[in-house]
Design a protein around this motif. Structure first.
Motif, PDB file in Angstrom:
ATOM      1  N   MET A   1      37.655  35.647  48.596  1.00  0.00           N
ATOM      2  CA  MET A   1      37.236  36.631  47.594  1.00  0.00           C
ATOM      3  C   MET A   1      38.313  37.663  47.327  1.00  0.00           C
ATOM      4  SD  MET A   1      33.375  37.666  47.831  1.00  0.00           S
ATOM      5  CE  MET A   1      32.309  36.809  48.897  1.00  0.00           C
ATOM      6  N   GLU A   4      41.055  36.229  45.292  1.00  0.00           N
ATOM      7  CA  GLU A   4      40.672  35.970  43.910  1.00  0.00           C
ATOM      8  C   GLU A   4      40.908  37.198  43.033  1.00  0.00           C
ATOM      9  OE1 GLU A   4      36.773  34.433  41.526  1.00  0.00           O
ATOM     10  OE2 GLU A   4      36.889  34.021  43.684  1.00  0.00           O
ATOM     11  N   PHE A   5      40.572  38.341  43.576  1.00  0.00           N
ATOM     12  CA  PHE A   5      40.781  39.581  42.828  1.00  0.00           C
ATOM     13  C   PHE A   5      42.274  39.801  42.570  1.00  0.00           C
ATOM     14  CE2 PHE A   5      41.589  44.220  42.991  1.00  0.00           C
ATOM     15  CZ  PHE A   5      40.967  44.569  41.805  1.00  0.00           C
ATOM     16  N   GLN A   8      43.536  37.565  39.884  1.00  0.00           N
ATOM     17  CA  GLN A   8      43.165  38.043  38.550  1.00  0.00           C
ATOM     18  C   GLN A   8      44.061  39.196  38.106  1.00  0.00           C
ATOM     19  OE1 GLN A   8      38.942  38.675  37.519  1.00  0.00           O
ATOM     20  NE2 GLN A   8      38.444  37.648  39.459  1.00  0.00           N
ATOM     21  N   LYS A  12      46.609  39.220  34.955  1.00  0.00           N
ATOM     22  CA  LYS A  12      46.528  40.238  33.899  1.00  0.00           C
ATOM     23  C   LYS A  12      47.857  40.963  33.731  1.00  0.00           C
ATOM     24  CE  LYS A  12      42.389  40.394  32.077  1.00  0.00           C
ATOM     25  NZ  LYS A  12      42.245  40.165  30.635  1.00  0.00           N
ATOM     26  N   MET A  13      48.495  41.257  34.844  1.00  0.00           N
ATOM     27  CA  MET A  13      49.757  42.007  34.781  1.00  0.00           C
ATOM     28  C   MET A  13      50.893  41.185  34.155  1.00  0.00           C
ATOM     29  SD  MET A  13      49.319  45.098  35.777  1.00  0.00           S
ATOM     30  CE  MET A  13      47.798  44.980  34.867  1.00  0.00           C
ATOM     31  N   GLU A  15      50.471  39.359  31.710  1.00  0.00           N
ATOM     32  CA  GLU A  15      50.244  39.438  30.261  1.00  0.00           C
ATOM     33  C   GLU A  15      50.788  40.735  29.668  1.00  0.00           C
ATOM     34  OE1 GLU A  15      46.048  39.022  29.681  1.00  0.00           O
ATOM     35  OE2 GLU A  15      45.957  37.105  30.724  1.00  0.00           O
TER      36      GLU A  15
ATOM     37  N   PRO B 108      34.514  40.414  43.847  1.00  0.00           N
ATOM     38  CA  PRO B 108      35.275  41.313  42.984  1.00  0.00           C
ATOM     39  C   PRO B 108      34.715  41.339  41.563  1.00  0.00           C
ATOM     40  CG  PRO B 108      36.484  39.286  43.354  1.00  0.00           C
ATOM     41  CD  PRO B 108      35.263  39.206  44.208  1.00  0.00           C
ATOM     42  N   PRO B 109      34.857  42.458  40.892  1.00  0.00           N
ATOM     43  CA  PRO B 109      34.319  42.546  39.531  1.00  0.00           C
ATOM     44  C   PRO B 109      35.153  41.709  38.560  1.00  0.00           C
ATOM     45  CG  PRO B 109      35.535  44.513  40.058  1.00  0.00           C
ATOM     46  CD  PRO B 109      35.520  43.685  41.308  1.00  0.00           C
ATOM     47  N   LEU B 111      37.433  41.019  35.470  1.00  0.00           N
ATOM     48  CA  LEU B 111      38.458  41.831  34.799  1.00  0.00           C
ATOM     49  C   LEU B 111      38.438  41.528  33.301  1.00  0.00           C
ATOM     50  CD1 LEU B 111      41.444  41.545  37.312  1.00  0.00           C
ATOM     51  CD2 LEU B 111      39.862  43.458  37.021  1.00  0.00           C
ATOM     52  N   MET B 113      39.132  43.019  30.549  1.00  0.00           N
ATOM     53  CA  MET B 113      39.838  44.123  29.898  1.00  0.00           C
ATOM     54  C   MET B 113      41.267  43.699  29.564  1.00  0.00           C
ATOM     55  SD  MET B 113      40.682  46.599  33.139  1.00  0.00           S
ATOM     56  CE  MET B 113      39.024  46.759  33.740  1.00  0.00           C
ATOM     57  N   GLU B 114      41.886  44.496  28.711  1.00  0.00           N
ATOM     58  CA  GLU B 114      43.276  44.232  28.329  1.00  0.00           C
ATOM     59  C   GLU B 114      44.194  44.516  29.520  1.00  0.00           C
ATOM     60  OE1 GLU B 114      44.536  43.115  25.313  1.00  0.00           O
ATOM     61  OE2 GLU B 114      42.410  42.723  24.892  1.00  0.00           O
ATOM     62  N   LEU B 118      44.137  47.661  32.358  1.00  0.00           N
ATOM     63  CA  LEU B 118      44.151  47.493  33.814  1.00  0.00           C
ATOM     64  C   LEU B 118      45.370  48.202  34.409  1.00  0.00           C
ATOM     65  CD1 LEU B 118      43.017  46.224  36.420  1.00  0.00           C
ATOM     66  CD2 LEU B 118      44.379  44.184  35.910  1.00  0.00           C
ATOM     67  N   ILE B 172      36.877  49.875  38.090  1.00  0.00           N
ATOM     68  CA  ILE B 172      36.680  48.720  37.199  1.00  0.00           C
ATOM     69  C   ILE B 172      35.186  48.511  36.939  1.00  0.00           C
ATOM     70  CG2 ILE B 172      36.925  46.190  37.004  1.00  0.00           C
ATOM     71  CD1 ILE B 172      39.584  46.510  38.594  1.00  0.00           C
TER      72      ILE B 172
END
Lengths: 485, 186
Positions: A1, A4-5, A8, A12-13, A15, B108-109, B111, B113-114, B118, B172
């Motif tokens: 877990m 996984e965060f 993610q 995102k980073m 991008e 974890p939540p 994500l 969002m852009e 973040l 978040i």
């Protein structure tokens, strides 16, 4: 877990895309150039220091040789100075007599001196000096007067002290005339000859020479046997033989003419390639600043302009092949650029306030036009050059040196990358500059003068402007140097 | 242009190649710098400093590994040094020795969002948390490496990261809830 965060977040980073503003690259570029300048300086400064140091060393060495040579060679030797310098005898111990007085049988020393007007005579000198008497002479030296003036046939003073040693000096000269002085070892007077110009004694230093016997035979003179000659090295000074006489400072007038520009010397990308590097490219580029997409109008390409220099100074030959020159020089450099609309209003460019500027941003004005602007730079400088003759028989010389220059006046424009405009401010320029000079020249001798002509390159090691490392003045062209004798 | 040729040209100090290298990596590297700093201006300062280091040390690259990763490592190091010596960050860049950290067992939540959003949330973390979170979660360094980089103990890095992570997840979730509420309100 947990992973996984993080995955993610990582995704995102990845991008995330941000666009840096244009000044970032300019600052990066400026710092790279600055470092390259520093590295280049590190390379050149020791080289120039070595050249100058070597030149000075050779010069000083030659100068000292010259002095010692002149002391020996150019000294006006009369009997008086001869006595002071070479034969200092106790008042009562040595008498002198002209060569024309053969009657005297007890003369201990006869000195013959050649005057300066006849430096080429061969001189033979004999002395018979008692060592005790010589040491005593230090306390009360007596100057022996000229033989012409004095003839001292004083038999009372004969053979008092000088009995021990016979010294013979021979100085070879061009003139075959010779003067022979001799003193009988046992106080007996030799037969004296009436010789031309033998009225003065020239006593410098001596050499024992086998030719002495021959010379004296020719002149039908009696000379002490070589066997009887004893060397007194403490008494006789050996002359220093001069290998090369350094010349005096000679006046020179130099005129240089050529083209000048503002750019950078880049050994990797061709000579002065950065004169037309990207920060001078005339085409606008897009996409500067984070997301604003504005069109960017960079600085103009720099076109080379006329340049010349006049200087008056002096040159000194240090060795046969090396010479040093220095002078006071006036330098004029110019170049031309394309500027946009002239805006007559107060504005601030960094730390500099101006009353007018030239904007390259064509989007700001409905009627936009390019115009040519000539930058002029006036410098006073003090160049110091070393010339090295490359070939022994041909006066082809390689010239290298440094010249500190002071910017007296300029109307030069500076480009502000943020405002995309040219402005002028005297304070934005570095006043003191260091230029390097490199050239080749060939000397032509015309009567009493010599004219050296050849190509020359002058490059500003220091930056022209305070805030921009890309601009270095340079000139290349022809140099003519007139040397007066 | 191939990276190999580009680097070779940069090593020959060709200005065009240098600019090309910059243009190729400036944008992703600014994103890296942006995450470590609190303002765009600071990020650009780090970027500039980092690229100067890149050009001066390019001969050390030696084509071992990916060029982008090598440059990114330089940017991260430069950013940390920048934070350490910059007065604005210095006072907040403290790492108290804490060896106890909560183990998050929650899911974890999402994500949703852009990336910029973040990144801005990460930038709102206190500088100490922000740095360690970036180093561990984004760059992929382990806590031993982070400890060496920041001059702290491994345990301190772990506890700081746990706190940073928890704080970020909390923000978040709050943000996700706020979005949901606004959607329901519509």
């Amino acid at each position: 877990m947990q992973n996984e965060f993080e995955k993610q977040v990582q995704q995102k980073m990845e991008e995330l895309k941000l666009v840096p503003s244009e000044p970032v690259w300019q600052k990066v570029e400026m710092q790279i150039r600055k470092e390259k300048d520093r590295r280049r300086m590190i390379f050149w400064i020791p080289l120039f220091a070595l050249l100058l140091g070597g030149g000075l060393w050779v010069g000083i060495d030659q100068y000292s040789n010259n002095i010692s040579y002149k002391k020996i060679g150019n000294e006006k030797i009369d009997q008086q100075t001869q006595t002071q310098n070479s034969v200092i005898v106790p008042e009562q111990s040595i008498t002198e007599q002209t060569i024309n007085t053969p009657k005297e049988q007890d003369i201990e020393t006869t000195l013959s001196v050649k005057t300066e007007t006849e430096p080429s005579s061969k001189i033979i000198r004999s002395e018979n000096i008692d060592f005790n008497a010589r040491s005593a002479s230090k306390k009360s030296p007596r100057k022996i007067k000229s033989q012409k003036e004095n003839s001292i046939p004083d038999p009372q003073k004969k053979s008092v002290a000088i009995k021990e040693e016979t010294i013979v000096s021979v100085i070879e000269t061009k003139n075959p005339e010779r003067v022979i002085d001799q003193v009988n070892k046992n106080g007996q007077t030799d037969q004296k000859q009436n010789l031309p110009d033998s009225n003065l004694a020239n006593i410098t230093s001596g050499q024992k020479n086998d030719s002495l016997a021959k010379d004296t035979t020719k002149d039908e003179m009696r000379v002490p046997k070589i066997d009887s000659i004893k060397d007194d090295s403490a008494f006789i000074k050996q002359p220093r033989i001069k290998k090369y006489a350094a010349s005096k400072w000679k006046p020179v007038i130099t005129v240089s003419s050529g083209v000048s520009g503002s750019g950078r010397l880049d050994v990797f990308n061709g000579f002065l390639s950065e004169n037309k590097s990207m920060d001078y490219s005339a085409s606008p580029s897009a996409g500067n600043g984070p997301g604003n997409g504005m069109v960017y109008y960079p600085a103009s390409e720099v076109e080379e302009g006329f340049s010349f220099a006049v200087q008056a100074g002096v040159i000194k030959q240090l060795t046969k092949r090396l010479s040093f020159s220095t002078s006071l020089q006036y330098n004029y450099y110019s170049n031309s650029i394309q500027v946009g609309n002239r805006v007559a209003q107060n504005a601030s460019f960094g730390n500099y306030s101006v009353t007018q500027y030239f904007s390259n941003n064509r989007n700001l004005y409905s009627s936009f036009s390019w115009q040519s602007y000539h930058n002029h730079y006036h410098f006073i400088s003090l160049p110091m050059d070393l010339d090295w003759q490359l070939l022994k028989k041909h006066p082809l010389k390689l010239s290298a040196g440094l010249s500190p220059q002071y910017l007296v006046q300029t109307n030069g424009l500076i480009f502000d990358y943020n405002k995309q405009a040219y402005f002028h401010s005297k304070n934005a320029f570095n006043r003191l500059h260091l230029f390097s000079n490199l050239g080749l020249n060939y000397s032509l001798h015309i009567k009493k003068t010599s004219l050296a002509i050849g190509p020359e390159l002058q490059y500003g090691i220091s930056r022209l402007e305070k805030d921009n490392s890309n601009h270095h003045l340079y000139r290349y062209g022809l140099k003519a140097q007139l040397q007066l004798k | 242009m191939d990276h190999y040729v580009l680097v070779k040209d940069c090593l020959k100090r060709k200005p065009a190649a240098q600019k090309q290298l910059y243009e190729l990596f400036a944008s992703p590297m600014l994103s890296v710098c942006y995450r470590y700093t609190k303002s765009v201006a600071d990020a650009e300062d780090v970027l500039q400093e980092g690229f100067v280091k890149v050009f001066f040390n390019l001969h050390q690259y030696g084509f071992k590994g990916e060029l982008g990763a090598w440059i990114r490592r330089i940017m991260v190091t430069t950013a940390i040094n920048y934070l350490k010596r910059n007065a604005r960050y210095q006072s907040e860049l403290v790492f108290p020795d804490e060896h106890l950290h909560a183990v998050d067992t929650q899911a974890p939540p999402e994500l949703k969002m852009e990336a910029k959003e973040l990144a801005d949330l990460i930038r709102q973390l206190p500088p100490g948390y922000q740095t360690i979170f970036n180093l561990y979660a984004v760059e992929g360094f382990n806590h031993i490496e982070i400890g060496k980089m920041l001059g702290i103990q491994e345990g301190t890095s772990r506890s700081q990261y746990a706190r940073a992570r928890a704080l970020l997840i909390q923000w978040i979730e709050q943000r996700n809830n706020a979005v949901k509420r606004s959607v329901y309100a519509k």
